[in-house]
Design a protein around this motif. Sequence first.
Motif, mmCIF file in Angstrom:
data_model
loop_
_atom_site.group_PDB
_atom_site.id
_atom_site.type_symbol
_atom_site.label_atom_id
_atom_site.label_comp_id
_atom_site.label_asym_id
_atom_site.label_seq_id
_atom_site.Cartn_x
_atom_site.Cartn_y
_atom_site.Cartn_z
ATOM 1 N N PHE A 79 0.832 -1.193 0.000
ATOM 2 C CA PHE A 79 0.000 0.000 0.000
ATOM 3 C C PHE A 79 0.872 1.250 0.000
ATOM 4 O O PHE A 79 2.050 1.214 0.379
ATOM 5 N N VAL A 80 0.274 2.345 -0.425
ATOM 6 C CA VAL A 80 0.923 3.653 -0.384
ATOM 7 C C VAL A 80 -0.119 4.664 0.064
ATOM 8 O O VAL A 80 -1.283 4.590 -0.339
ATOM 9 N N ILE A 81 0.314 5.575 0.921
ATOM 10 C CA ILE A 81 -0.542 6.681 1.336
ATOM 11 C C ILE A 81 0.213 7.964 1.041
ATOM 12 O O ILE A 81 1.303 8.195 1.580
ATOM 13 N N ALA A 82 -0.346 8.769 0.157
ATOM 14 C CA ALA A 82 0.268 10.022 -0.267
ATOM 15 C C ALA A 82 -0.620 11.177 0.170
ATOM 16 O O ALA A 82 -1.831 11.137 -0.045
ATOM 17 N N GLN A 83 -0.005 12.181 0.778
ATOM 18 C CA GLN A 83 -0.745 13.372 1.171
ATOM 19 C C GLN A 83 -0.344 14.526 0.267
ATOM 20 O O GLN A 83 0.843 14.734 0.013
ATOM 21 N N LEU A 84 -1.320 15.251 -0.205
ATOM 22 C CA LEU A 84 -1.061 16.430 -1.025
ATOM 23 C C LEU A 84 -1.004 17.635 -0.098
ATOM 24 O O LEU A 84 -2.011 18.006 0.514
ATOM 25 N N VAL A 85 0.188 18.207 0.016
ATOM 26 C CA VAL A 85 0.414 19.304 0.953
ATOM 27 C C VAL A 85 1.186 20.427 0.272
ATOM 28 O O VAL A 85 1.939 20.190 -0.680
ATOM 29 N N PRO A 86 1.012 21.659 0.762
ATOM 30 C CA PRO A 86 1.833 22.744 0.216
ATOM 31 C C PRO A 86 3.284 22.587 0.672
ATOM 32 O O PRO A 86 3.543 22.048 1.754
ATOM 33 N N ALA A 87 4.193 23.044 -0.141
ATOM 34 C CA ALA A 87 5.602 23.062 0.248
ATOM 35 C C ALA A 87 5.789 24.140 1.313
ATOM 36 O O ALA A 87 4.968 25.058 1.414
ATOM 37 N N PRO A 88 6.858 24.041 2.115
ATOM 38 C CA PRO A 88 7.128 25.136 3.053
ATOM 39 C C PRO A 88 7.191 26.464 2.293
ATOM 40 O O PRO A 88 7.643 26.498 1.140
ATOM 41 N N PRO A 89 6.745 27.554 2.909
ATOM 42 C CA PRO A 89 6.630 28.829 2.183
ATOM 43 C C PRO A 89 7.940 29.387 1.636
ATOM 44 O O PRO A 89 7.910 30.218 0.736
ATOM 45 N N VAL A 90 9.077 28.915 2.115
ATOM 46 C CA VAL A 90 10.355 29.415 1.595
ATOM 47 C C VAL A 90 10.815 28.657 0.356
ATOM 48 O O VAL A 90 11.844 28.983 -0.233
#
Length: 165
Positions: A79-90
């Motif tokens: 299995f794989v669990i991928a989260q879609l997240v923003p990159a750090p703001p820098v």
Amino acid sequence: MQYQQEQQEQHIRRAQEEDVPRLVALSSAKRTLYQAYQPQFWRRAADADERQEPFLKRLIARENVIALVYEQGDTILGFVIAQLVPAPPVYDPGGLTCSIDDFCVEGDADWPGIGRALLEAAIAEAQAHGAAQTVVVCAHLDEPKRAMLSASGFSIASEWYVKGM
């Protein structure tokens, strides 16, 4: 008499709540291995499996999560669990980050086939949702997984160093 081997159906599908006990079992085996690699950082909690089950149930239900299983017959082999997240703001990779932490397969020999198929499926879906990069967590001594990641075009972006207090 001719011998015929029955082919079991293999496919990737979305993880469902009823899959979670199997995902926990796969994760538990990986945690045991990782603890041997680095016993400080990867130290297993005594109640790790009991805590992970409700966590995974909540995680796979989230909108920003891509949770996939690789099934052969009636058995989940990875299995794989991928989260879609923003990159750090820098940092500005040009879109969302597909962050993969929970990613397990049944055995080390399964990384080039099952692991890579899961990874490619997760990346394709993440790209369709605006991801510009994928980050995968991997222990430094997990050579089979590292080899698959390298063969898939990944490179090491950082290393973490750990020391007990």
